[in-house]
Write an enzyme that holds these catalytic residues in place. Structure first.
Site, mmCIF file in Angstrom:
data_model
loop_
_atom_site.group_PDB
_atom_site.id
_atom_site.type_symbol
_atom_site.label_atom_id
_atom_site.label_comp_id
_atom_site.label_asym_id
_atom_site.label_seq_id
_atom_site.Cartn_x
_atom_site.Cartn_y
_atom_site.Cartn_z
ATOM 1 C CG ASP A 13 -1.709 -1.679 1.325
ATOM 2 O OD1 ASP A 13 -2.623 -1.974 0.371
ATOM 3 O OD2 ASP A 13 -1.844 -2.064 2.566
ATOM 4 C CE LYS A 16 3.275 -2.741 -4.409
ATOM 5 N NZ LYS A 16 2.174 -2.227 -3.035
ATOM 6 N N GLY A 40 -4.744 -4.531 -4.248
ATOM 7 C CA GLY A 40 -5.666 -3.918 -4.702
ATOM 8 C C GLY A 40 -4.712 -2.449 -5.169
ATOM 9 C CG HIS A 41 -1.667 -2.738 -7.737
ATOM 10 N ND1 HIS A 41 -1.420 -3.376 -8.295
ATOM 11 C CD2 HIS A 41 -1.512 -2.568 -6.381
ATOM 12 C CE1 HIS A 41 -0.074 -4.648 -7.581
ATOM 13 N NE2 HIS A 41 0.025 -3.580 -6.158
ATOM 14 C CD GLN A 229 0.645 -9.152 -2.292
ATOM 15 O OE1 GLN A 229 1.447 -9.362 -2.313
ATOM 16 N NE2 GLN A 229 -0.705 -8.941 -2.414
HETATM 17 P P1 IMP Z 1 -2.862 -13.272 2.252
HETATM 18 O O1 IMP Z 1 -1.834 -12.453 1.505
HETATM 19 O O2 IMP Z 1 -4.276 -12.601 2.185
HETATM 20 O O3 IMP Z 1 -2.174 -13.942 2.661
HETATM 21 O O4 IMP Z 1 -2.227 -11.915 3.599
HETATM 22 C C1 IMP Z 1 -0.995 -12.232 4.301
HETATM 23 C C2 IMP Z 1 -0.786 -10.789 4.606
HETATM 24 O O5 IMP Z 1 -0.668 -9.855 3.933
HETATM 25 C C3 IMP Z 1 -2.384 -10.363 5.894
HETATM 26 O O6 IMP Z 1 -1.118 -9.305 6.568
HETATM 27 C C4 IMP Z 1 -2.482 -8.987 4.653
HETATM 28 O O7 IMP Z 1 -3.024 -7.828 4.979
HETATM 29 C C5 IMP Z 1 -0.917 -8.851 3.704
HETATM 30 N N1 IMP Z 1 -1.422 -8.464 2.227
HETATM 31 C C6 IMP Z 1 -1.883 -8.635 1.527
HETATM 32 N N2 IMP Z 1 -2.058 -7.958 -0.226
HETATM 33 C C7 IMP Z 1 -1.866 -6.387 1.131
HETATM 34 C C8 IMP Z 1 -2.034 -6.132 -0.422
HETATM 35 O O8 IMP Z 1 -2.059 -5.956 -1.259
HETATM 36 N N3 IMP Z 1 -1.343 -4.880 0.805
HETATM 37 C C9 IMP Z 1 -1.360 -4.727 1.886
HETATM 38 N N4 IMP Z 1 -0.649 -6.244 2.506
HETATM 39 C C10 IMP Z 1 -1.925 -6.518 2.445
#
Ligand code: IMP
Length: 433
Positions: A13, A16, A40-41, A229
């Site tokens: 977040d 990017k 989420g972009h 991420q």
């Molecule tokens: P998962 O990727 O859904 O398995 O989540 C694992 C961790 O990564 C959690 O803390 C999510 O909130 C975090 N996370 C996954 N995708 C994003 C993203 O695009 N932005 C910020 N945090 C993310």
């Protein structure tokens, strides 16, 4: 412009998508290489707001080709929903969007397993997005996953799907046969009928994308790799176990797109000028006071995938230095500087105190990180709107001093740009690529 790889330097977040959108003007092909629809972009361009989860952000720029690489875990339903939205917005897709045949499918049972795993973790919940990411990568690594390319032969897909769906249904029951998660989406016949339709729509997008990228580069086209991420959600280098299940750091681009290291080009670290985190896990500079609330409200710090409020805190240079080490950043892009406009005082974490000792280096030991106390330096705020500034020289001194301090704390890596507002045009370009 050389090729470039855009990597989040914090916990995701960082903004990017805006930087990718900005760099897309100078690239020909934009490539996602890891993660899935957990990303989420958000791109604000041409007076429109687009939120992408799987489709590379470059699709908002006419004429650019977008590739979803093999390292992505691919939710076909989420992808096609995005395609539909793009078509409704009159964005031309044909011949511009390809999906690797070697990407692994995220199927409904992965989402049910994700929910059940979180439930089972009790107080140690990771706070996943619930998009089935961990279970899909687990299947990939345990060699029972299903490739997107398996959809080319319906019988191959069917056989693997039934095997996995049955196994998931068994795992999702207690020894007494009680369901551990909502099983309503795991009805075999329903999923099979649904995926038969999905298959028809998906086939034209499926390609050997590694081969496509190799030839594109040979033809002199410039590649832009879009990380999802952030560095500290990397499964190897992040704040394990509070991480995602892929390599979010720069090396992930080689394995997740199927290119050699020279194709990476510039490693561009996207650095938010404060820090945020969604989900659980330690966060040394977290602010749970009014300033934290102010950053969340002003920076609209709510997850674009789950809508969850993001935790907010001061800029942490210890973490960004570690990110620079891991990713070999050759440029930094500083984002959301305007969010700090109203603050009287801005703090920067310059080092940690761990068990009474000062350290400048990020501790890889999870317990040390959990107990790290930030050591701050304080700087005056600029207390004015900077969103109309187009050059560094137009920024107030306090803002340029803050940028200079961040750069100095981060190995003096050249700054590519500073973002001072959400729109494409709210950008101060500093160094070229
Ligand atoms: P998962 O990727 O859904 O398995 O989540 C694992 C961790 O990564 C959690 O803390 C999510 O909130 C975090 N996370 C996954 N995708 C994003 C993203 O695009 N932005 C910020 N945090 C993310």
């Amino acid at each position: 412009m050389a090729n470039a790889t855009v990597i989040g330097a914090q916990w995701g977040d960082e903004g990017k998508a805006k930087v990718i959108d900005y760099l897309t003007e100078r690239a020909d092909v934009v490539v996602r290489f890891q993660g899935g629809s957990n990303a989420g972009h958000t791109v604000n361009a041409n007076g429109r707001k687009y939120v992408f989860h799987l489709v590379p952000s470059g699709i908002a720029s006419p004429g650019k080709v977008c590739v979803v690489g093999n390292g992505v875990v691919f939710d076909a339903e989420a992808f096609l929903a995005e395609v539909d939205e793009l078509i409704a917005a009159d964005v031309l897709i044909e011949g511009r969007l390809f999906v690797s045949d070697l990407a692994h499918l995220v199927l409904p049972y992965h989402k049910a397993l994700d929910t059940a795993a979180e439930f089972g973790r009790g107080a140690l919940k990771i706070g996943t997005t619930g998009r089935g990411i961990g279970p899909a990568y687990t299947d990939k690594v345990s060699r029972s996953g299903i490739h997107v390319g398996d959809l080319r032969d319906w019988n191959v897909f069917l056989k693997k799907f039934i095997r996995n769906n049955d196994a998931a249904i068994e795992r999702l029951k207690t020894p007494d046969g009680e369901p551990l998660a909502d099983m309503s989406n795991l009805d075999e016949d329903k999923v099979i009928t649904h995926y038969h339709k999905i298959r028809e729509r998906l086939l034209p997008f499926i390609k050997d994308t590694a081969c496509y990228l190799f030839n594109a580069e040979r033809d002199g086209r410039r590649l832009l790799f879009e990380g999802a991420q952030g560095t500290f959600l990397d499964v190897d280098h992040g704040t394990y176990p509070f991480v995602t299940s892929s390599n979010t750091t720069v090396g992930g681009a080689c394995s997740g797109a199927g290119v050699g290291p020279k194709s990476i080009g510039h490693s561009v670290g996207i650095v938010k000028t404060y820090t945020t985190r969604v989900g659980n896990g330690p966060f040394p500079t977290e602010l749970t006071d009014d300033i934290g609330f102010h950053l969340r409200a002003t920076g609209n710090e709510f997850g674009s995938t789950t809508g969850r409020p993001r935790r907010c805190g001061w800029f942490d240079s210890v973490m960004v230095r570690k990110a620079a080490q891991l990713n070999g950043f050759t440029r930094l892009a500083l984002t959301k500087l305007d969010v700090l406009n109203d603050l009287d005082e801005i703090k920067i974490c310059v080092a940690y105190e761990i068990e009474g000792k000062r350290t400048d280096q990020y501790p890889t030991n999870a317990r040390d990180f959990e107990y790290a106390k930030p050591i701050y330096e304080s700087m005056p705020g600029w207390k004015q709107d900077i969103s109309k500034c187009k050059k560094l020289s137009e920024l107030p001194d306090a803002a340029t001093n803050y940028i200079g301090k961040i750069q100095k704390l981060c190995y003096d890596i050249p700054i590519l740009l500073v973002s001072v507002g959400p729109d494409r045009s709210d950008t101060i370009e500093v160094a070229g690529l």
